[in-house]
Design an enzyme around this catalytic site. Structure first.
Site, short mmCIF file in Angstrom:
data_model
loop_
_atom_site.label_atom_id
_atom_site.label_comp_id
_atom_site.label_asym_id
_atom_site.label_seq_id
_atom_site.Cartn_x
_atom_site.Cartn_y
_atom_site.Cartn_z
N SER A 47 8.75 14.81 50.76
CA SER A 47 7.78 15.22 50.23
C SER A 47 6.67 14.95 51.22
CB SER A 47 7.22 14.88 48.73
OG SER A 47 6.78 13.42 49.11
N LEU A 49 4.29 12.91 50.95
CA LEU A 49 4.17 10.72 50.42
C LEU A 49 6.04 10.26 50.89
CD1 LEU A 49 2.60 8.90 49.68
CD2 LEU A 49 3.59 9.54 47.19
N TYR A 191 1.05 19.77 33.16
CA TYR A 191 0.95 18.71 33.85
C TYR A 191 0.46 17.49 33.68
CZ TYR A 191 -0.09 16.47 38.28
OH TYR A 191 -0.07 15.37 39.68
N LYS A 195 2.23 13.32 32.59
CA LYS A 195 1.39 12.33 33.57
C LYS A 195 1.19 11.39 32.41
CE LYS A 195 1.78 13.47 37.39
NZ LYS A 195 3.49 12.60 38.23
N SER A 226 -2.78 17.88 51.49
CA SER A 226 -1.69 18.46 53.11
C SER A 226 -2.33 17.97 53.30
CB SER A 226 -1.71 19.64 52.03
OG SER A 226 -2.42 20.61 52.70
#
Length: 311
Positions: A47, A49, A191, A195, A226
């Protein structure tokens, strides 16, 4: 006398700039020394990161174990790391195929990770899946898949590697989470739930493993943008919600988060929020003024804002 007074300000600014530069360089070198020769496992290394963390830790002399679900992309990352680093000061990364949506394979992958160097010093739980939509439009199957990738997968891997850290009485586990582990926003039910769950798990784990000198750290950005810069479209009218969400949606660049992860490891910090003041304030508003917070959030649903996705 007047000439001296005129020169004082530029000289003072120059001195401050020099001190800041020296501090930043010392801090950067100190951070790198914190991971030198350490075995560092990075999930979802392919990814944005993950790549930045891989680059930074590889340059710092870490013994990397890079995990991802696409072997071809792992090999591309492997080649990129070898092409930019000094081979006399770095270790050749190890590649491990890992798909956290397949919980049944995580235990075997954990064994493969341990076989690379015999131990793990730092585990960076970076893998995550995002989804956006009204709760009634998200299937139960998708809810379960998100929980597998964002919650069950990371905790299964953590549990498998944790005994090695406890037996050696050393180690650090870093969770790259999201500010939505603290509060939810519209159209992110699955989501935000995942989390919240993993935030709770690692908060409890932090207290449990402290006596074994294992550090648990969480990094909470708003969202990871991004590489291209996000630009807004459309006209923003004056409203509390739009002001709040406009500030909320400016994400953090992967490079910035990777550098923060490095600092967290050096300082052994427990929790960090990477966000502008508006999202940080929202955490406290949610805690102390919940009715106001819920009213603002409800306005957001009615206005049907189109915002960038979270990581």
């Amino acid at each position: 006398m007047e000439i001296t007074a005129v020169l004082m300000l530029p000289l003072l600014l120059l001195a401050i700039s020099g001190i800041l530069f020296i501090y930043q360089e010392v801090s950067r070198l100190w951070s790198k020394s914190a991971v030198q020769n350490k075995v560092v496992v990075i999930t979802d290394a392919i990814s944005g990161l993950g790549k930045e963390c891989s680059r930074l830790f590889h340059a710092g002399g870490a013994r990397l174990v890079l995990c991802g679900k696409n072997w071809e992309k792992l090999e591309i990352l492997y080649d990129a790391l070898l092409s930019v680093a000094d081979p006399s000061k770095t270790f050749t990364p190890k590649l491990v195929l890992l798909d956290l949506s397949d919980i049944s394979c995580v235990q075997d992958v954990a064994k493969e990770i341990l076989d690379c160097y015999g131990c793990v010093d730092i585990l960076i739980n970076n893998a995550s899946m995002k989804v956006k939509g009204p709760a009634q439009n998200i299937s139960l199957e998708l809810d379960k898949k998100i929980m597998d990738i964002n919650y069950f997968g990371p905790i299964t891997l953590t549990k498998a590697l944790l005994p090695n850290m406890i037996s050696r009485r050393t180690g650090q586990i870093v969770l790259v989470s999201n500010i939505q582990g603290k509060f939810g926003i519209p159209l992110r039910t699955a989501y935000a739930a995942s989390k919240h769950a993993i935030q709770g798990f690692f908060d409890c784990l932090r207290a449990e493993v402290e006596e074994f000198e294992v550090v648990v750290s969480t990094v909470n950005p708003t969202f990871i943008r991004s590489y291209h810069t996000y630009t807004e479209t459309g006209n923003w009218e004056a409203s509390i919600w739009k002001f709040f969400f406009r500030k909320f949606t400016y994400g953090v660049h992967p490079v910035e988060i990777a550098e923060e992860v490095m600092r967290i490891i050096r300082r052994k910090k427990q929790e960090v929020f990477i966000a502008n003041p508006i999202p940080k304030a929202a955490i406290y508003i949610r805690t102390f003024f919940p009715e106001f917070f819920f009213a603002v959030v409800a306005c957001g649903v009615k206005e049907k804002l189109n915002v960038p996705e979270d990581r």
